[in-house]
Design an enzyme around this catalytic site. Structure first.
Site, PDB file in Angstrom:
ATOM      1  N   GLN A 153       0.989  -1.126  -0.088  1.00 48.31           N
ATOM      2  CA  GLN A 153       0.045  -0.124   0.084  1.00 48.31           C
ATOM      3  C   GLN A 153       0.951   1.327  -0.037  1.00 48.31           C
ATOM      4  OE1 GLN A 153      -3.630   0.081   2.363  1.00 48.31           O
ATOM      5  NE2 GLN A 153      -3.628  -1.882   2.546  1.00 48.31           N
ATOM      6  N   LYS A 169       3.171   7.144   6.362  1.00 46.37           N
ATOM      7  CA  LYS A 169       2.013   6.511   5.866  1.00 46.37           C
ATOM      8  C   LYS A 169       1.080   7.997   5.959  1.00 46.37           C
ATOM      9  CE  LYS A 169       2.353   1.753   7.152  1.00 46.37           C
ATOM     10  NZ  LYS A 169       1.825   0.342   7.671  1.00 46.37           N
ATOM     11  N   ASP A 189      -4.716   1.028   4.944  1.00 46.26           N
ATOM     12  CA  ASP A 189      -4.353   1.244   6.255  1.00 46.26           C
ATOM     13  C   ASP A 189      -4.732   2.428   6.941  1.00 46.26           C
ATOM     14  OD1 ASP A 189      -2.391  -0.953   5.949  1.00 46.26           O
ATOM     15  OD2 ASP A 189      -0.852  -0.008   5.627  1.00 46.26           O
ATOM     16  N   LEU A 275       9.817   5.289  12.647  1.00 43.91           N
ATOM     17  CA  LEU A 275      11.166   5.227  12.536  1.00 43.91           C
ATOM     18  C   LEU A 275      11.516   3.941  11.893  1.00 43.91           C
ATOM     19  CD1 LEU A 275      13.902   6.115  13.913  1.00 43.91           C
ATOM     20  CD2 LEU A 275      13.541   4.905  15.746  1.00 43.91           C
ATOM     21  N   LEU A 277      14.387   1.148  10.780  1.00 41.40           N
ATOM     22  CA  LEU A 277      15.502   0.512  11.644  1.00 41.40           C
ATOM     23  C   LEU A 277      16.575   0.401  10.646  1.00 41.40           C
ATOM     24  CD1 LEU A 277      13.215  -2.592  13.083  1.00 41.40           C
ATOM     25  CD2 LEU A 277      13.954  -0.324  14.186  1.00 41.40           C
ATOM     26  N   ASP A 344      -4.437  -8.799  10.201  1.00 45.03           N
ATOM     27  CA  ASP A 344      -3.802  -8.995   8.999  1.00 45.03           C
ATOM     28  C   ASP A 344      -2.330  -9.229   9.132  1.00 45.03           C
ATOM     29  OD1 ASP A 344      -3.906  -8.699   6.109  1.00 45.03           O
ATOM     30  OD2 ASP A 344      -2.772  -6.745   6.213  1.00 45.03           O
ATOM     31  N   GLU A 349       7.865 -10.661  11.318  1.00 53.76           N
ATOM     32  CA  GLU A 349       9.473 -10.400  11.342  1.00 53.76           C
ATOM     33  C   GLU A 349      10.229 -10.614  12.695  1.00 53.76           C
ATOM     34  OE1 GLU A 349       7.182  -8.927   8.113  1.00 53.76           O
ATOM     35  OE2 GLU A 349       7.153  -8.160  10.037  1.00 53.76           O
ATOM     36  N   ASP A 363       3.842  -3.095  11.166  1.00 57.18           N
ATOM     37  CA  ASP A 363       2.882  -3.120  10.380  1.00 57.18           C
ATOM     38  C   ASP A 363       1.438  -3.114  10.845  1.00 57.18           C
ATOM     39  OD1 ASP A 363       1.611  -2.550   7.733  1.00 57.18           O
ATOM     40  OD2 ASP A 363       2.007  -4.295   6.809  1.00 57.18           O
TER      41      ASP A 363
END
Length: 457
Positions: A153, A169, A189, A275, A277, A344, A349, A363
């Site tokens: 997105q 976003k 989102d 932020l 990474l 969702d 990760e 996310d």
């Protein structure tokens, strides 16, 4: 002496005979229904069968979804407490000290934040520089805007003065908009969900979510003026002469563009800045509880009540034993996601290169779609495995007295530049969902035991 023995024996025989006759007479009355109450009779009765699906009573199994829904719907548990406990007040004071800017220089803030990340958390347990990082993300000038090439997105990778990258976003919906799609993952989102997710992770003690803050962004002077060629090519003016753009992604197209505000807002848009990474390599894994994203096609975990038990037997990564955290992390994530209604999390990760790295909570945009609905199946890892960290349970128990929704409001209103992030309906939904999480854990303890449910590591 002999006469006395004879009399005693004769007396015992008479007593035994009388007892036998009395029993015969009683059986006769019961059989014939005789006596004063001649219309009364005795029956051997069987307890009635309750028509409701019961959970599987196997030590290694968890709760059935239909049973759980019935129990949650009939529960009267109320978590909307009127006063916070001393533990909550102490925790909030500690968080506010972290979130307060100390006026540090940018170079010092970035130098400190570069050392935050470890295999098990993104933000240390107490981070005095956190407030300065928030201020930096909210106010630092943008020096570059580019296409991030991550996700499906619209989003923008921005570079801030000092070299720190962040993911931007934009806002798609106003606060009161309800996602009316058929699925929990419907719609674009919700940028405010990313910010709430960050503060919720602090409250839960799950510091595995990157810093996310609110910021008003000028599309023309801050994004287009610093945009790479690919991103700049997606900018245009609408009929009201406001700047618009649609970016580069799988679902990015002109008819799904974001435009600057009207009236005094000019080309300003509300956005979330997350932020990035820097120099951290992540490894993406498919979630065992991933949805199929296909109509009328259900995943294995949706049809098999023993899914968690079989998962632990088939894959040693998910075994429940000291030194292994993957399963417990996914259960933590399910609680986190249920509270914000994020259904969702198809992948998760971890930091690459570590066998027992923590599951990160990244996310979180597909959250807060409907304040009136609770998608209980998001809790599948919890109610199917029926285990949870004891520390997580104790934190949830403490946050009930907040109440949790109010605590989130208090933190986000102070530190967000875009005003209240949640409507009253969403705040109450968080409180309601926390009550359902606690009730689910209690039901698990009825199937197993508290010692089996609460894991000490």
């Amino acid at each position: 002496m002999l006469c006395r023995s004879f009399r005693v024996s004769f007396g015992l025989v008479i007593a035994l005979a009388v007892a036998i006759l009395c029993n015969i007479y009683l059986v006769f009355l019961l059989w014939t229904g005789g006596g004063p109450q001649s219309d009364y009779h005795y029956e051997f009765t069987v307890p009635p069968i309750i028509s409701q699906e019961a959970p599987i009573k196997i030590k290694d199994s968890g709760l059935n979804l239909n049973y759980l829904k019935n129990m949650l719907n009939s529960s009267t548990n109320n978590v909307d407490k009127t006063s916070s406990s001393r533990s909550v007040i102490s925790m909030m004071n500690k968080l506010k000290r972290e979130l307060k800017s100390r006026g540090a220089k940018t170079v010092d803030t970035l130098g400190s934040s570069s050392k935050w990340v470890s295999p098990i958390m993104l933000i240390p347990s107490f981070t005095p520089e956190l407030g300065d990082m928030i201020k930096y993300l909210q106010t630092s000038p943008i020096t570059r805007a580019s296409v991030p090439r991550v996700g499906t997105q619209l989003k923008v990778m921005i570079t801030l003065e000092g070299g720190q990258k962040a993911l931007l976003k934009p806002q798609w919906y106003d606060r009161h908009h309800r996602i009316d799609g058929p699925d929990v993952y419907s719609g674009a989102d919700r940028h405010n969900g990313e910010i709430v997710g960050f503060y919720l992770s602090l409250l839960l003690g799950m510091r595995r979510t990157p810093v996310a803050i609110g910021r008003m962004i000028n599309l023309t002077s801050e994004i287009l003026a610093n945009a790479d060629r690919d991103l700049a090519a997606t900018f245009f003016k609408n009929n009201q002469s406001h700047s618009c753009f649609y970016g580069v992604c799988r679902y990015c197209k002109p008819e799904l563009s974001v435009c600057g505000g009207e009236g005094d807002l000019g080309d300003l848009i509300e956005s979330t800045v997350i932020l990035w990474l820097n120099d951290v390599k992540l490894k993406s894994n498919r979630s065992p509880w991933q949805r199929t994203y296909k109509k009328n096609v259900r995943a294995l975990w949706e049809t098999d009540d023993d899914f968690c038990m079989k998962l632990q037997k088939q894959n040693k990564v998910f075994r429940l034993e000291a030194g292994k955290r993957r399963l417990l992390d996914l259960i933590d994530a399910s609680v986190f996601d249920f509270l914000i209604s994020n259904g969702d999390r198809h992948h998760y990760e971890i930091i690459d290169g570590y066998s027992e790295a923590a599951v990160l909570l990244l996310d979180n945009g597909k959250s807060f779609g409907r304040p009136d609905l609770d998608y209980v199946d998001i809790l599948a890892p919890l109610y199917q495995c029926c285990v949870i960290r004891k520390s997580t349970y104790k934190r949830l128990e403490m946050l009930e007295s907040g109440p949790l929704g109010t605590l989130i409001e208090e933190l986000t209103l102070k530190d967000s530049l875009i005003g209240p992030l949640l409507t009253d309906e969403h705040v109450q939904a968080i409180n309601r969902r926390l009550g359902k999480v606690m009730r689910t854990i209690q039901l698990c303890a009825q199937v197993k035991s508290w010692d089996d449910v609460l894991v000490p590591y």
